[in-house]
Design a protein around this motif. Structure first.
Motif, PDB file in Angstrom:
ATOM      1  N   ARG A   1     -12.640  -2.986 -11.711  1.00 55.44           N
ATOM      2  CA  ARG A   1     -12.164  -1.935 -12.610  1.00 55.44           C
ATOM      3  C   ARG A   1     -10.641  -1.855 -12.617  1.00 55.44           C
ATOM      4  NH1 ARG A   1     -14.138   2.429 -10.161  1.00 55.44           N
ATOM      5  NH2 ARG A   1     -15.876   1.484  -9.070  1.00 55.44           N
ATOM      6  N   GLY A   2      -9.986  -2.519 -11.711  1.00 56.07           N
ATOM      7  CA  GLY A   2      -8.553  -2.690 -11.801  1.00 56.07           C
ATOM      8  C   GLY A   2      -7.691  -1.811 -10.916  1.00 56.07           C
ATOM      9  N   SER A   3      -8.283  -0.985 -10.026  1.00 60.12           N
ATOM     10  CA  SER A   3      -7.425  -0.121  -9.203  1.00 60.12           C
ATOM     11  C   SER A   3      -7.061  -0.836  -7.906  1.00 60.12           C
ATOM     12  CB  SER A   3      -8.125   1.203  -8.905  1.00 60.12           C
ATOM     13  OG  SER A   3      -9.324   0.942  -8.221  1.00 60.12           O
ATOM     14  N   VAL A   4      -6.185  -1.803  -8.026  1.00 58.76           N
ATOM     15  CA  VAL A   4      -5.819  -2.668  -6.900  1.00 58.76           C
ATOM     16  C   VAL A   4      -5.032  -1.894  -5.851  1.00 58.76           C
ATOM     17  CG1 VAL A   4      -4.680  -4.797  -6.262  1.00 58.76           C
ATOM     18  CG2 VAL A   4      -5.777  -4.597  -8.472  1.00 58.76           C
ATOM     19  N   THR A   5      -4.205  -1.015  -6.268  1.00 55.94           N
ATOM     20  CA  THR A   5      -3.304  -0.353  -5.327  1.00 55.94           C
ATOM     21  C   THR A   5      -4.042   0.512  -4.309  1.00 55.94           C
ATOM     22  OG1 THR A   5      -2.895   1.019  -7.241  1.00 55.94           O
ATOM     23  CG2 THR A   5      -1.075  -0.333  -6.442  1.00 55.94           C
ATOM     24  N   THR A   6      -5.074   1.241  -4.755  1.00 58.11           N
ATOM     25  CA  THR A   6      -5.835   2.017  -3.770  1.00 58.11           C
ATOM     26  C   THR A   6      -6.517   1.096  -2.775  1.00 58.11           C
ATOM     27  OG1 THR A   6      -7.498   2.138  -5.499  1.00 58.11           O
ATOM     28  CG2 THR A   6      -6.352   4.190  -4.930  1.00 58.11           C
ATOM     29  N   ILE A   7      -6.925  -0.075  -3.288  1.00 56.78           N
ATOM     30  CA  ILE A   7      -7.571  -1.036  -2.397  1.00 56.78           C
ATOM     31  C   ILE A   7      -6.603  -1.510  -1.317  1.00 56.78           C
ATOM     32  CG2 ILE A   7      -8.726  -3.284  -2.290  1.00 56.78           C
ATOM     33  CD1 ILE A   7     -10.290  -0.926  -3.580  1.00 56.78           C
ATOM     34  N   ASN A   8      -5.343  -1.662  -1.664  1.00 61.02           N
ATOM     35  CA  ASN A   8      -4.334  -2.012  -0.658  1.00 61.02           C
ATOM     36  C   ASN A   8      -4.331  -0.997   0.476  1.00 61.02           C
ATOM     37  OD1 ASN A   8      -3.494  -4.280  -1.912  1.00 61.02           O
ATOM     38  ND2 ASN A   8      -1.678  -3.362  -2.866  1.00 61.02           N
ATOM     39  N   ALA A   9      -4.352   0.253   0.110  1.00 60.36           N
ATOM     40  CA  ALA A   9      -4.349   1.300   1.137  1.00 60.36           C
ATOM     41  C   ALA A   9      -5.624   1.239   1.966  1.00 60.36           C
ATOM     42  CB  ALA A   9      -4.221   2.669   0.473  1.00 60.36           C
ATOM     43  N   LEU A  10      -6.722   1.051   1.288  1.00 60.02           N
ATOM     44  CA  LEU A  10      -8.007   0.956   1.991  1.00 60.02           C
ATOM     45  C   LEU A  10      -8.005  -0.213   2.973  1.00 60.02           C
ATOM     46  CD1 LEU A  10     -10.927   1.933   2.264  1.00 60.02           C
ATOM     47  CD2 LEU A  10     -11.525   0.384   0.410  1.00 60.02           C
TER      48      LEU A  10
ATOM     49  N   SER B   1       0.823  -1.197   0.000  1.00 61.65           N
ATOM     50  CA  SER B   1       0.000   0.000   0.000  1.00 61.65           C
ATOM     51  C   SER B   1       0.867   1.261   0.000  1.00 61.65           C
ATOM     52  CB  SER B   1      -0.947  -0.001   1.202  1.00 61.65           C
ATOM     53  OG  SER B   1      -0.232   0.288   2.383  1.00 61.65           O
ATOM     54  N   PHE B   2       2.160   1.071   0.319  1.00 61.29           N
ATOM     55  CA  PHE B   2       3.087   2.209   0.285  1.00 61.29           C
ATOM     56  C   PHE B   2       4.004   2.156  -0.951  1.00 61.29           C
ATOM     57  CE2 PHE B   2       2.185   1.440   4.804  1.00 61.29           C
ATOM     58  CZ  PHE B   2       1.633   2.675   5.139  1.00 61.29           C
ATOM     59  N   ASN B   3       3.703   1.239  -1.874  1.00 57.04           N
ATOM     60  CA  ASN B   3       4.571   1.037  -3.030  1.00 57.04           C
ATOM     61  C   ASN B   3       4.188   2.006  -4.153  1.00 57.04           C
ATOM     62  OD1 ASN B   3       6.336   0.062  -4.888  1.00 57.04           O
ATOM     63  ND2 ASN B   3       5.257  -1.886  -5.231  1.00 57.04           N
ATOM     64  N   ASP B   4       5.182   2.712  -4.653  1.00 57.38           N
ATOM     65  CA  ASP B   4       4.937   3.725  -5.674  1.00 57.38           C
ATOM     66  C   ASP B   4       4.934   3.094  -7.059  1.00 57.38           C
ATOM     67  OD1 ASP B   4       4.531   6.057  -6.967  1.00 57.38           O
ATOM     68  OD2 ASP B   4       6.491   6.927  -6.515  1.00 57.38           O
TER      69      ASP B   4
ATOM     70  N   THR C   1      -5.485  -1.612   4.382  1.00 56.05           N
ATOM     71  CA  THR C   1      -4.621  -1.322   5.519  1.00 56.05           C
ATOM     72  C   THR C   1      -5.380  -0.518   6.575  1.00 56.05           C
ATOM     73  OG1 THR C   1      -2.775  -1.281   3.998  1.00 56.05           O
ATOM     74  CG2 THR C   1      -2.397  -0.361   6.193  1.00 56.05           C
ATOM     75  N   ILE C   2      -6.133   0.465   6.114  1.00 62.35           N
ATOM     76  CA  ILE C   2      -6.922   1.256   7.064  1.00 62.35           C
ATOM     77  C   ILE C   2      -7.945   0.373   7.781  1.00 62.35           C
ATOM     78  CG2 ILE C   2      -8.621   3.121   7.253  1.00 62.35           C
ATOM     79  CD1 ILE C   2      -7.160   4.466   4.897  1.00 62.35           C
ATOM     80  N   MET C   3      -8.571  -0.503   6.987  1.00 59.85           N
ATOM     81  CA  MET C   3      -9.568  -1.397   7.578  1.00 59.85           C
ATOM     82  C   MET C   3      -8.946  -2.302   8.643  1.00 59.85           C
ATOM     83  SD  MET C   3     -12.603  -0.944   6.269  1.00 59.85           S
ATOM     84  CE  MET C   3     -13.550  -2.457   6.266  1.00 59.85           C
ATOM     85  N   ILE C   4      -7.749  -2.809   8.329  1.00 57.64           N
ATOM     86  CA  ILE C   4      -7.070  -3.700   9.288  1.00 57.64           C
ATOM     87  C   ILE C   4      -6.809  -2.962  10.597  1.00 57.64           C
ATOM     88  CG2 ILE C   4      -4.887  -4.885   9.774  1.00 57.64           C
ATOM     89  CD1 ILE C   4      -4.897  -5.609   6.733  1.00 57.64           C
ATOM     90  N   LEU C   5      -6.333  -1.708  10.475  1.00 59.66           N
ATOM     91  CA  LEU C   5      -6.070  -0.935  11.686  1.00 59.66           C
ATOM     92  C   LEU C   5      -7.365  -0.705  12.481  1.00 59.66           C
ATOM     93  CD1 LEU C   5      -3.463   1.656  10.388  1.00 59.66           C
ATOM     94  CD2 LEU C   5      -3.083  -0.358  11.818  1.00 59.66           C
ATOM     95  N   LEU C   6      -8.431  -0.450  11.737  1.00 58.57           N
ATOM     96  CA  LEU C   6      -9.725  -0.227  12.380  1.00 58.57           C
ATOM     97  C   LEU C   6     -10.179  -1.471  13.155  1.00 58.57           C
ATOM     98  CD1 LEU C   6     -11.592   2.336  12.125  1.00 58.57           C
ATOM     99  CD2 LEU C   6     -13.075   0.864  10.752  1.00 58.57           C
TER     100      LEU C   6
END
Lengths: 264, 384
Positions: A232-241, A37-40, A243-248
């Motif tokens: 739709r293919g935007s996997v990377t934003t989902i990674n970030a999402l 989720s932090f990968n550019d 991560t937030i969910m896991i913390l929650l």
């Protein structure tokens, strides 16, 4: 060294290996997800540098924020209603002389063993049969429907351990039935009620299948949004999402610990 | 006066009669005990006074008020439960204050009265603890305080000491008597433990199958049982059936016939004069009988029988001898005081003299239809 102790050592080692493998399989995917989720990089292939970019994209995504708020709304309302219904039902089922008790108990257990997809389809069919417009309302109703079984069962298990001589003690000391309930019974079973509410909240928050069948155009909960985003293919934003969910989730688990302590 | 009166109180569960038309008056401030085996209806009777059961027939009065149909929370009585039933979710202080809080008594008054109660039961140091941090005896004290703070007219105690161990039980018994003396409230104590009832009660009622077998003071009930059940339930006794053959001014002679060969004659004093030829049962407590190899030196007013020792059971405070006299088996308790033992200890199959004073025999105007006595004796004899 004896033969038997050799066998014991072998099995001890075997246990540790299995245990380690299970932990790895469980947590390595999550770990990878958090790191990526932090990968550019637009695709998941190799490390291209550290970035908060996807968190920023998430923050600016109005659809996502909407979906998240929808999820919270649905989960909150269905939790409150299903816990209330669960409490009332569990209390009612305490009555030993209630004849249909076994039958109702069976009906309560049914949704637990029934596949979600069956429940989803049947709810969808019911709504379309009634020509009920699909949307926020139908999702909430569907969530209440499947959460009620869980809340009843959790509250019932707490009620099972309730010492009924306390009612006689309270009435002996001058409390009528209402006072007994609010001063003695309710505080004692409160941990069970909270546990039921917590369970209902998590179940509602991450439900996909039943929501998928009971929602209409334009009303997305978070799991629904995530699914369509991945398509739709935007996997990377989902990674970030994620991560937030896991913390929650971690946060909820931590605050639920004192509640569980009260139950025991 | 705030006496407790039971008038024709009956409780039926379907077809089972748990309590059968009981009449009783308990004076204000009395320590009264219901004593009986399990299932005799004593707890049901108590629960009717507490309000957890409504009598099928009859009335319960406190003073002039009929309370028999009032719900528990409107009755001027409080109960101590066998398992204490303390509220687990609130502190000891709040447990004791519960009754007053429900009645919306002013906070400062609650504080004073709880303090007073904690002092009465000697638990001042524990007021902020929770029930699960207390021992059984301490919980019992809190239960007593929680009940007494409401200043009930009658305190009901439902086998309150049953869950405690022996030493603690004896200690709590004394404590209960002290509390009773301090507050002067009527105590109604239900138990199946005869020694508790005998120790603690001013008066007691022996219950059997829903009715009273006898009501009276402990010594009265023990020394002068009116029914076979009363004689048999409290302590141990020898019940001997016989026919009255002679009546004198102060005593009667009873012939106990077993078969033609064996006849024993026993003299007994009486409280109510029997009729000649009447068949009655004699009750003779085992500890009243002396046992010896030699006959007693004094003979007036003594009953003297000869028998053979059938069995010996060591019992700590005393030894129980089972002696065969004619066709009867008599139980005899002898204490092991050195001052009593002027001879070598008795042995199996020895011929002995049994003797006791006439006044220690007691007439029961009933015959032992169920043969409780003889059957029970046969159970205590070891098989040979």
């Amino acid at each position: 060294m004896t033969y038997q102790s050799n066998i014991k050592r072998f099995f001890d080692g075997f246990n540790i290996v299995i245990f380690t493998l299970i932990l790895l399989f469980l947590y390595i995917p999550i770990l990878i997800l958090i790191i990526y989720s932090f990968n550019d990089s637009k695709i998941i292939s190799g490390w291209s540098g550290f970035t908060f970019k996807y968190y920023k994209i998430l923050w600016e995504n109005e659809n996502l924020k909407n979906a998240f708020l929808n999820s919270l709304l649905v989960a909150s309302i269905s939790t409150i209603i299903s816990t209330t219904i669960g409490l009332i039902t569990a209390l009612g089922l305490e009555n030993r002389y209630f004849k249909a008790k076994k039958f109702i108990q069976g009906i309560i257990f049914l949704p637990l063993v029934m596949p979600d997809i069956l429940m989803g389809i049947s709810i969808a069919m019911l709504f379309s049969f009634l020509r009920f417009p699909m949307g926020r309302m139908t999702v909430i109703i569907a969530h209440i429907t499947f959460c009620v079984s869980y809340t009843i069962i959790v509250i019932q298990s707490r009620l099972k351990g309730f010492d009924h001589t306390l009612q006689e003690a309270a009435m002996d000391l001058g409390a009528n039935k209402t006072k007994f309930f609010w001063k003695v019974k309710f505080p004692i079973i409160l941990p069970g009620i909270l546990a039921a509410a917590l369970l209902a909240f998590t179940l509602s928050l991450d439900d996909f299948i039943i929501t998928f069948f009971s929602t209409g155009r334009g009303f997305n909960t978070l799991p629904i949004y995530v699914e369509s985003a991945i398509r739709r293919g935007s996997v990377t934003t989902i990674n970030a999402l994620s991560t937030i969910m896991i913390l929650l989730t971690l946060f909820i688990t931590i605050i639920s610990k004192p509640i569980r302590k009260m139950i025991i | 006066m705030e006496d407790l009166r039971l008038v024709n109180v009956t409780k039926k569960f379907d077809n089972f009669i748990a309590v059968d038309s009981i009449d009783l008056e308990i004076k204000q401030g009395e320590f009264f005990s219901f004593l009986g085996p399990s299932g005799c209806g004593k707890t049901t009777l108590l629960r009717m006074i507490a309000g957890f059961e409504i009598p099928t027939e009859g009335n319960i009065f406190i003073g002039d008020t009929d309370i028999s149909k009032l719900p528990p929370y409107k009755r001027p009585v409080n109960t101590i439960f066998q398992n204490y039933s303390l509220f687990p979710h609130i502190s000891i202080y709040d447990n004791i204050a519960f009754g007053l809080k429900v009645k919306k008594v002013h906070k400062s008054e609650i504080k004073d009265r709880v303090q007073q109660m904690l002092k009465l039961v000697k638990m001042e140091a524990h007021k902020s603890k929770f029930p699960n941090q207390l021992s059984g005896g301490q919980k019992q004290r809190i239960a007593i305080a929680r009940a007494l703070i409401n200043e009930p007219k009658v305190l009901l105690l439902d086998e309150p000491l049953a869950a405690l161990d022996l030493k603690l039980r004896q200690h709590m018994l004394i404590e209960l008597m002290n509390i009773h003396d301090a507050v002067g409230i009527t105590f109604l104590y239900v138990t199946h433990d005869q020694s508790e009832a005998l120790n603690i009660a001013d008066r007691l009622a022996i219950m059997n199958k829903g009715s009273f077998a006898q009501v009276g003071m402990p010594d009265d009930v023990y020394e002068r049982p009116e029914t076979i059940f009363a004689a048999y339930f409290i302590g141990d006794t020898n019940l001997i059936e016989g026919r009255v053959v002679e009546i004198h001014d102060e005593f009667a002679t009873v012939v106990c016939h077993t078969d033609s060969e064996h006849e024993i004659e026993i003299d007994t004093t009486y409280h109510r004069q029997p009729v000649l030829d009447e068949v009655i049962t004699l009750s003779l407590r085992p500890e009243k009988i002396a046992i010896s190899r030699r006959p007693p030196k004094r003979k007036d007013d003594f009953n003297i029988l000869q028998g053979v020792i059938e069995d010996i059971l060591y019992g700590g405070t005393h030894t129980q001898y089972i002696v065969k006299v004619g066709a009867h088996f008599l139980r005899v308790f002898q204490q092991h005081k050195k001052v009593y033992i002027d001879e070598l200890s008795l042995d199996w199959e020895e011929h002995v003299y049994l003797y006791w004073h006439d006044t220690d025999t007691h007439i029961i105007f009933e015959t032992d239809k169920n043969k409780v006595n003889s059957e029970n004796i046969m159970k205590t004899i070891r098989r040979k």
